[in-house]
Design a protein around this motif. Structure first.
Motif, PDB file in Angstrom:
ATOM      1  N   LEU A 191       0.837  -1.206   0.000  1.00 39.89           N
ATOM      2  CA  LEU A 191       0.000   0.000   0.000  1.00 39.89           C
ATOM      3  C   LEU A 191       0.875   1.261   0.000  1.00 39.89           C
ATOM      4  N   ILE A 192       1.865   1.203   0.894  1.00 39.57           N
ATOM      5  CA  ILE A 192       2.781   2.347   0.976  1.00 39.57           C
ATOM      6  C   ILE A 192       3.442   2.582  -0.370  1.00 39.57           C
ATOM      7  N   TYR A 193       3.897   1.522  -0.953  1.00 40.61           N
ATOM      8  CA  TYR A 193       4.613   1.636  -2.226  1.00 40.61           C
ATOM      9  C   TYR A 193       3.726   2.231  -3.311  1.00 40.61           C
ATOM     10  N   GLU A 194       2.516   1.667  -3.460  1.00 41.03           N
ATOM     11  CA  GLU A 194       1.618   2.099  -4.531  1.00 41.03           C
ATOM     12  C   GLU A 194       1.296   3.580  -4.411  1.00 41.03           C
ATOM     13  N   GLU A 195       0.990   3.931  -3.160  1.00 41.48           N
ATOM     14  CA  GLU A 195       0.566   5.326  -2.927  1.00 41.48           C
ATOM     15  C   GLU A 195       1.710   6.288  -3.243  1.00 41.48           C
ATOM     16  N   ALA A 196       2.931   5.966  -2.719  1.00 42.65           N
ATOM     17  CA  ALA A 196       4.080   6.839  -2.920  1.00 42.65           C
ATOM     18  C   ALA A 196       4.421   6.948  -4.397  1.00 42.65           C
ATOM     19  N   TRP A 197       4.437   5.817  -5.039  1.00 42.86           N
ATOM     20  CA  TRP A 197       4.762   5.802  -6.482  1.00 42.86           C
ATOM     21  C   TRP A 197       3.828   6.711  -7.256  1.00 42.86           C
ATOM     22  N   ALA A 198       2.530   6.562  -6.949  1.00 44.50           N
ATOM     23  CA  ALA A 198       1.545   7.365  -7.678  1.00 44.50           C
ATOM     24  C   ALA A 198       1.753   8.852  -7.434  1.00 44.50           C
ATOM     25  N   GLU A 199       2.053   9.198  -6.212  1.00 42.49           N
ATOM     26  CA  GLU A 199       2.217  10.641  -5.928  1.00 42.49           C
ATOM     27  C   GLU A 199       3.480  11.211  -6.585  1.00 42.49           C
ATOM     28  N   ILE A 200       4.538  10.430  -6.582  1.00 40.62           N
ATOM     29  CA  ILE A 200       5.761  10.895  -7.266  1.00 40.62           C
ATOM     30  C   ILE A 200       5.475  11.126  -8.746  1.00 40.62           C
ATOM     31  N   GLU A 201       4.750  10.179  -9.335  1.00 42.24           N
ATOM     32  CA  GLU A 201       4.430  10.294 -10.762  1.00 42.24           C
ATOM     33  C   GLU A 201       3.507  11.474 -11.022  1.00 42.24           C
ATOM     34  N   ARG A 202       2.663  11.777 -10.068  1.00 40.11           N
ATOM     35  CA  ARG A 202       1.678  12.834 -10.247  1.00 40.11           C
ATOM     36  C   ARG A 202       2.274  14.238 -10.055  1.00 40.11           C
ATOM     37  N   ALA A 203       3.371  14.329  -9.284  1.00 36.80           N
ATOM     38  CA  ALA A 203       3.904  15.649  -8.935  1.00 36.80           C
ATOM     39  C   ALA A 203       4.221  16.434 -10.211  1.00 36.80           C
TER      40      ALA A 203
ATOM     41  N   LEU B  38       6.781  17.686  -5.584  1.00 33.34           N
ATOM     42  CA  LEU B  38       7.601  16.489  -5.451  1.00 33.34           C
ATOM     43  C   LEU B  38       8.240  16.424  -4.059  1.00 33.34           C
ATOM     44  N   GLU B  39       8.664  17.619  -3.585  1.00 33.15           N
ATOM     45  CA  GLU B  39       9.261  17.684  -2.261  1.00 33.15           C
ATOM     46  C   GLU B  39       8.238  17.282  -1.195  1.00 33.15           C
ATOM     47  N   GLU B  40       6.989  17.741  -1.392  1.00 36.90           N
ATOM     48  CA  GLU B  40       5.921  17.350  -0.463  1.00 36.90           C
ATOM     49  C   GLU B  40       5.751  15.833  -0.427  1.00 36.90           C
ATOM     50  N   ALA B  41       5.768  15.256  -1.616  1.00 35.50           N
ATOM     51  CA  ALA B  41       5.620  13.795  -1.712  1.00 35.50           C
ATOM     52  C   ALA B  41       6.767  13.090  -1.024  1.00 35.50           C
ATOM     53  N   ARG B  42       7.983  13.695  -1.175  1.00 35.50           N
ATOM     54  CA  ARG B  42       9.155  13.065  -0.553  1.00 35.50           C
ATOM     55  C   ARG B  42       9.009  13.058   0.970  1.00 35.50           C
TER      56      ARG B  42
ATOM     57  N   VAL C 290      13.944   2.058  -4.212  1.00 41.05           N
ATOM     58  CA  VAL C 290      13.242   2.239  -5.490  1.00 41.05           C
ATOM     59  C   VAL C 290      12.546   3.589  -5.519  1.00 41.05           C
ATOM     60  N   LEU C 291      11.894   3.935  -4.386  1.00 34.99           N
ATOM     61  CA  LEU C 291      11.167   5.215  -4.365  1.00 34.99           C
ATOM     62  C   LEU C 291      12.131   6.398  -4.478  1.00 34.99           C
ATOM     63  N   GLU C 292      13.252   6.262  -3.811  1.00 39.80           N
ATOM     64  CA  GLU C 292      14.221   7.368  -3.887  1.00 39.80           C
ATOM     65  C   GLU C 292      14.728   7.581  -5.320  1.00 39.80           C
ATOM     66  N   ALA C 293      14.957   6.466  -6.005  1.00 40.25           N
ATOM     67  CA  ALA C 293      15.396   6.553  -7.388  1.00 40.25           C
ATOM     68  C   ALA C 293      14.332   7.215  -8.250  1.00 40.25           C
ATOM     69  N   ALA C 294      13.091   6.790  -8.018  1.00 38.57           N
ATOM     70  CA  ALA C 294      11.987   7.363  -8.790  1.00 38.57           C
ATOM     71  C   ALA C 294      11.863   8.852  -8.526  1.00 38.57           C
TER      72      ALA C 294
ATOM     73  N   LYS D 150      14.594  15.378 -11.735  1.00 36.39           N
ATOM     74  CA  LYS D 150      15.366  15.798 -12.903  1.00 36.39           C
ATOM     75  C   LYS D 150      14.442  16.313 -13.999  1.00 36.39           C
ATOM     76  N   VAL D 151      13.396  15.529 -14.232  1.00 37.27           N
ATOM     77  CA  VAL D 151      12.460  15.895 -15.305  1.00 37.27           C
ATOM     78  C   VAL D 151      11.782  17.213 -14.987  1.00 37.27           C
TER      79      VAL D 151
END
Lengths: 350, 807
Positions: free
Chosen positions: A17-29, A35-39, A77-81, A87-88
């Motif tokens: 759950l943690i992973y899915e949620e974090a991943w989605a928010e990073i992608e959404r930022a 992005l900093e908020e998500a971090r 993985v999340l940190e890499a993402a 960068k983008v």
């Protein structure tokens, strides 16, 4: 994500759950701030993941290694993402900023105004540089001068008809004092002071009582004097030919025409092949192909007599040129008087 | 000197065109100013349309009382010509212009025309129409010997190419056709024909010396005086050929007697004068110096008051001529003259030149005499003129002649070492060539063991020395053959002196800062001192004044540069030029009591009236105020690695509160300051101007020369700021001085970076912020090092200036 990780995540629903949620928010930022908020939210000290990792010691012993291993994998993985996404976003933001900063490049630049040296000075310097390169020094002398230096010692005694060719300004109350009519008196002053060999040029202001379209009462000359043991007329010719090429272009030629000056013998006038028509004949050279640029000759033995040189031991040449004329020919000017109107529109052209 | 080609070829048979001859002359030392055409246009066969005709018959025009209808024999046939003149008859020979002929000064050629119903195929010309006279009554009647059908131009020299020569003052022999012919013969190798010779036979029993007595009292000014007497002349217009010659030479025909004297002068170069014998009082002439205030009316109708010492010719009562310059009216030849005394003389050149200049009177005669003429021309001219007088004016040559000569001519012998020719010219000329050239020029050459001995003819008094002969050889041999070389074995070093280099650096610095250089006349208007409000005792009021200025605006040499700068600035303002920031490098001229010459000091001076930053859509700035001027002076000194300090200036032409004297090396080097409003007003300038003037010698003296290296890299500097509050009128320089003294030796530089008054600072106070740079040459400074120096500085400021630290 590796299949192994996914399986493990499925096995630990909390982590998944943690992973899915974090991943989605990073992608959404959409911004680096988002992005900093998500971090902070998902990887910060107070995040669920951090809490989970901190709580490992309290887990049942069997779960500990699994949660520890996979929890940290999730973090990596999340940190890499996050870094990738950052960068983008940064690139896009820089792009936007640069685009906002675009200016009207057609507007003029900031001015750094420069002044201009008078064309006469520029021409004088060029002449001086040429002759100092040949080994000449630059000498100067008084403009308010005595009759003796201006005429007598130049083999032009009182009553000499050549005197009347110079319209001379005289000084009030001193009949033997005048404004020099040429730079030649400095020849005498230099030779009086120094023994041969002498190689000098003498630039300066000179004065003649004449004012019309082709005469100004003040103008500039450069005098040249070379006195040594074996100076010949050929040396005069070679020197002036090199000068003409330097001032008017390598393809110029000169010719000497015999003339008369009281202080040189033989005397010549020097023409340069017309730089406008290259000798073919045009209005400037009066269809002769030649332009007169200066007067010259071999120093008259009488002049050596006046300065105490031994006429049988030294020979020399002298020349004199009008700087205005040289400048006018070089720059295609037609009106002499412009030099002394000092209109900035003229001065700033050069 | 105008030389008509057909006149020249009477004496030398030159085969060149006018242009070719002019080129050859130019390259051998005779400048041809231009080639002009005199008389009838010669192009397009025009000269074939002017012929000698003979009037076969003259009848009244059937339809006009005042016109004649003539049949004119043109050699090839007979032409019918209608003519309006009345001064001719059948049998007269006339000048005929056939249809198609173009007269001088006309745009269109003559065409056949029908005049009052009768065809006219040509025109009989008057002298005026042919350019021989300004007014002419009737047509020209030609002498009997004119060949009918011949070209008019072959009979009268009506059309000529004219070489207009600029003869240098050393060659008065070329102020004559024969002298030019001799020169042309020498430079072209053509043969020179003998000079005009042939004497008139004297007739009668009387003798000239029985009729008139002539004396020369001042033979120093008149080495030779000759005269002849022609009795019974008939004064009349000259024959056409003579008029044509006179006109082609650029003179005006007068009458036969005067025209002959002018013709002889032009041919031989000897000015002549003809006196009316009947009007010479006492039948005596004396050549003598004038006494003070003697008067003469010259033939131009002007009363001339003579000074003592001027040479004149006087009869028993009065002066009759100013020797060599102009004759007097009373003895002038007139229509009724019958007996004439012809004068040819040799007057001293210098005396004629001085008299001519003093009287402001120049003539063809004086311009020849002033250059020094050949004495041997005197008898030649008298012989030629006498013959022409007899032939043309119908006179009788009275036997005998006057010829008073101080001493006979003896040719100078000048030795010529032939090896000196190559030594001076840089090219070898074969001895045979040397001899040939000199011989063609009229010299006599003898070969001697050690060279040549050259005898100088009377007409070449300008040749006195070996070097003069070498010049003659060089110019005829051809300077184009001299190979161009550079001086060999030079043992000198060239280049700019350090002072000259500093001057260049300084003016370059000004130009780089945005100032443009002007060059103005060194002479200015004397009222500058008043316009600049100079004190009555100001030494800059003492000027070198010109005795003969062109105008009052250019009558005194400037003693300061500011008047020139303000004048130029005002002129540019009126031209609507913007940002007039200018400078000039040049001299000021300060009289020195008891000295002939003045003290000429080079200065660099300028004035600013506009922005040095330019104008732009970007933010502007850069007012031309005191600090802009001072900044320019700082840049000037910086460019030569020099330095200066300032004191209050006390110059009447500057703003008393915004001006400074510039001090360099303990000496006053100049000033900088805003120009006083009253001075600006005096120059019609309505914007503020800041000006400066710096003596170049002081600028050069202040130059550090070669800069010695200091290590600013190894041990870094330490910077501190310091703000203090002081009395508002305390000069910044005093603060800096105290700081420097207290901070030595670690304190390297002090820079004022802010000055502020008002607000919380308090009345009568200001805050000054300083930036301090500390540095040691041998170590990196610690905080403690700097703190102790800083404390010492603060203490000194408190002690000496009562300054408070601003926190």
């Amino acid at each position: 994500m590796s299949g192994d990780l996914r399986k493990q995540l499925e096995a630990h629903a909390g982590l998944a759950l943690i992973y899915e949620e974090a991943w989605a928010e990073i992608e959404r930022a959409e911004t680096t701030a988002g992005l900093e908020e998500a971090r902070v939210k998902h990887l910060g000290r107070k995040s669920q993941l951090s809490s989970l990792l901190r709580s490992i010691p309290e887990l049942p012993a069997a779960e500990r290694p699994v949660v520890g291993k996979f929890g940290n994998q999730v973090r990596t993985v999340l940190e890499a993402a996050l870094a990738e996404r950052k960068k983008v976003l940064e690139a896009a933001e820089l792009e936007r900023r640069l685009s906002r900063e675009s200016v009207d490049i057609t507007l003029p630049g900031q001015p750094f105004p420069r002044g201009h040296l008078h064309l006469i000075t520029q021409t004088l310097w060029q002449i001086e540089d040429f002759f100092s390169g040949l080994g000449y020094r630059i000498a100067e002398g008084p403009e308010v001068e005595t009759d003796y230096y201006n005429f007598t010692a130049l083999n032009t005694p009182e009553g000499h008809p050549a005197r009347s060719l110079h319209d001379t300004f005289f000084v009030e109350g001193k009949p033997e004092v005048l404004l020099r009519t040429h730079t030649s008196p400095v020849q005498i002053r230099v030779m009086e002071k120094e023994d041969p060999p002498v190689y000098v040029i003498i630039p300066g202001r000179v004065y003649r009582r004449d004012s019309d379209a082709t005469h100004t009462p003040m103008f500039h000359q450069v005098e040249g004097l070379a006195v040594d043991e074996h100076i010949t007329m050929g040396d005069l010719k070679g020197t002036l030919e090199a000068f003409a090429k330097s001032m008017f272009g390598a393809e110029r030629e000169i010719r000497l025409r015999p003339h008369y000056f009281p202080f040189t013998e033989p005397s010549v006038e020097v023409d340069v092949s017309c730089m406008i028509c290259s000798g073919a004949g045009c209005r400037s050279c009066k269809y002769s192909g030649w332009l007169e640029i200066l007067g010259a000759g071999m120093v008259d033995p009488n002049v050596f007599g006046f300065v105490g040189y031994e006429p049988d031991e030294v020979q020399g040449f002298a020349f004199g040129m009008g700087v205005e004329r040289i400048a006018m020919l070089r720059h295609g000017m037609t009106d002499l008087r412009m030099f002394y109107d000092n209109d900035l529109r003229f001065i700033k052209q050069f | 000197m105008k030389v008509p080609l057909t006149w020249l070829t009477e004496y030398v048979d030159v085969k060149l065109t006018a242009a070719e001859l002019a080129e050859r002359m130019a390259l051998t030392g005779t400048e041809v100013e231009r080639i002009s055409h005199a008389g009838l246009p010669a192009t397009g066969g025009n000269l074939d349309r002017f012929i000698v005709g003979k009037v076969a018959s003259r009848d009244r025009h059937p339809n006009a009382d005042k016109l004649s209808l003539c049949q004119v024999d043109t050699g090839a046939g007979t032409e019918q010509i209608v003519c309006g003149a009345a001064n001719f008859q059948a049998g007269d020979k006339v000048a005929v212009c056939l249809p198609g002929g173009l007269l001088p000064g006309r745009d269109e050629p003559l065409s056949a025309a029908v005049i009052r119903g009768v065809e006219s195929r040509g025109m009989m010309c008057s002298e005026a129409e042919l350019g021989l006279s300004t007014e002419a009554e009737g047509i020209m009647i030609l002498p009997e010997d004119a060949p009918v059908g011949g070209r008019l131009a072959d009979y009268i020299p009506l059309s000529d190419e004219v070489l207009e020569l600029e003869v240098t003052p050393n060659r008065p022999d070329c102020l004559s056709i024969y002298g030019v012919a001799r020169e042309v013969a020498a430079i072209t190798g053509r043969k020179l024909k003998p000079p005009p010779a042939g004497e008139a036979d004297p007739r009668g029993d009387d003798r000239i010396d029985e009729i008139i007595s002539v004396g020369v009292a001042d033979s120093d000014l008149c080495p030779r005086y000759g005269a002849r007497l022609i009795a019974g002349v008939k004064v009349a217009p000259s024959p056409p050929w003579l008029k044509a010659r006179i006109v082609a030479a650029g003179m005006r025909p007068v009458n036969n007697v005067v025209d002959i004297t002018n013709y002889v002068m032009w041919t031989l170069g000897e000015p002549m004068h003809a006196f009316d014998l009947a009007r010479i009082s006492g039948r005596q002439l004396m050549v003598r110096r004038a006494v003070k205030d003697e008067e003469i009316i010259t033939i131009d109708g002007t009363v001339r008051r003579l000074s003592a010492g001027m040479l004149l010719i006087a009869d028993a009562e009065k002066p009759v001529a100013v020797a060599g310059i102009m004759g007097g009216e009373t003895s002038e030849v007139s229509a009724g003259t019958t007996d004439i005394l012809l004068e040819a003389a040799n007057f001293q050149g210098r005396s004629v030149l001085e008299t001519s200049m003093a009287l402001g009177l120049r003539s063809e005669s004086s311009t020849r005499f002033e250059k020094g003429l050949d004495q041997e021309l005197v008898p030649q001219a008298l012989a030629m003129a006498s013959r022409l007088m007899v032939e043309i004016a119908g006179g009788r040559l009275v036997p005998g002649q006057i010829d008073i000569q101080q001493r006979p001519f003896l040719p100078e012998a000048v030795p010529l070492r032939t090896d000196r020719v190559e030594a001076l010219l840089g090219i070898a000329v074969p001895v045979a060539e040397i001899e040939a050239i000199l011989t063609r020029l009229g010299f006599e050459v003898e070969e001697k063991e050690d060279g040549l001995l050259v005898l100088v003819p009377s007409f070449r008094a300008d040749v006195e020395r070996e070097v003069d002969l070498i010049e003659e050889i060089a110019r005829v041999f051809g300077l184009e053959l001299v190979p161009p070389t550079l001086p060999s074995g030079m043992r000198v070093l060239g280049g700019l002196t350090s002072g000259q280099a500093v001057r260049r650096a300084a003016v370059r610095a000004l130009a780089e800062r945005g100032l443009s250089e002007i060059i103005s006349y060194s002479f200015i208007m004397p009222d500058f001192a008043d316009r600049l409000r100079l004190d009555p005792g100001d030494e800059r009021r003492q000027v070198v004044a010109l005795a003969n200025p062109l105008s009052v605006e250019q009558s005194v040499m400037r003693t300061m540069m500011l008047p020139s700068l303000l004048g130029t600035l005002a002129a540019n303002l009126s031209l609507q030029n913007q940002d007039i920031n200018i400078f000039e490098q040049g001299r000021i001229y300060l009289p020195v009591p008891g000295e002939k010459l003045c003290d000429e000091r080079r200065v660099i001076a300028g004035c600013l009236s506009g922005s040095l930053k330019g104008h732009s859509w970007l933010a502007g700035g850069g007012e031309a105020d005191f600090f802009a001027g001072k900044g320019i002076v700082e840049a000037l000194f910086a460019s030569v690695a020099g330095s200066f300090s300032v004191e209050r200036a006390e110059e009447t032409f500057l703003h008393p509160g915004k001006s400074a004297a510039v001090i360099a090396g303990g000496r006053r080097a100049g000033y900088v300051g805003e120009v006083h409003p009253l001075v600006l007003e005096a120059y019609d300038i309505d914007i503020p101007v800041v000006a400066f003037e710096i003596a170049e010698a002081e600028l050069i003296a202040s130059s550090a020369g070669i800069i010695v290296f200091a290590d600013l890299i190894t041990y870094p500097a330490s910077f501190q700021d310091l703000a203090i509050v002081v009395e508002e009128d305390l000069p910044a320089a005093e603060i800096v001085k105290v700081v420097r003294e207290a901070g030595a030796p670690l304190l390297q530089t002090v820079r004022v970076f802010d000055v502020y008054a008002g607000g919380s600072i308090g009345d009568g106070k200001k805050s000054v912020a300083l930036n301090l740079e500390f540095r040691s040459a041998d170590r990196t400074l610690t905080d403690e090092d700097v703190a102790s120096v800083r404390a010492a500085i603060i203490d000194a400021l408190k002690d000496k200036l009562n300054a408070a630290l601003r926190e």
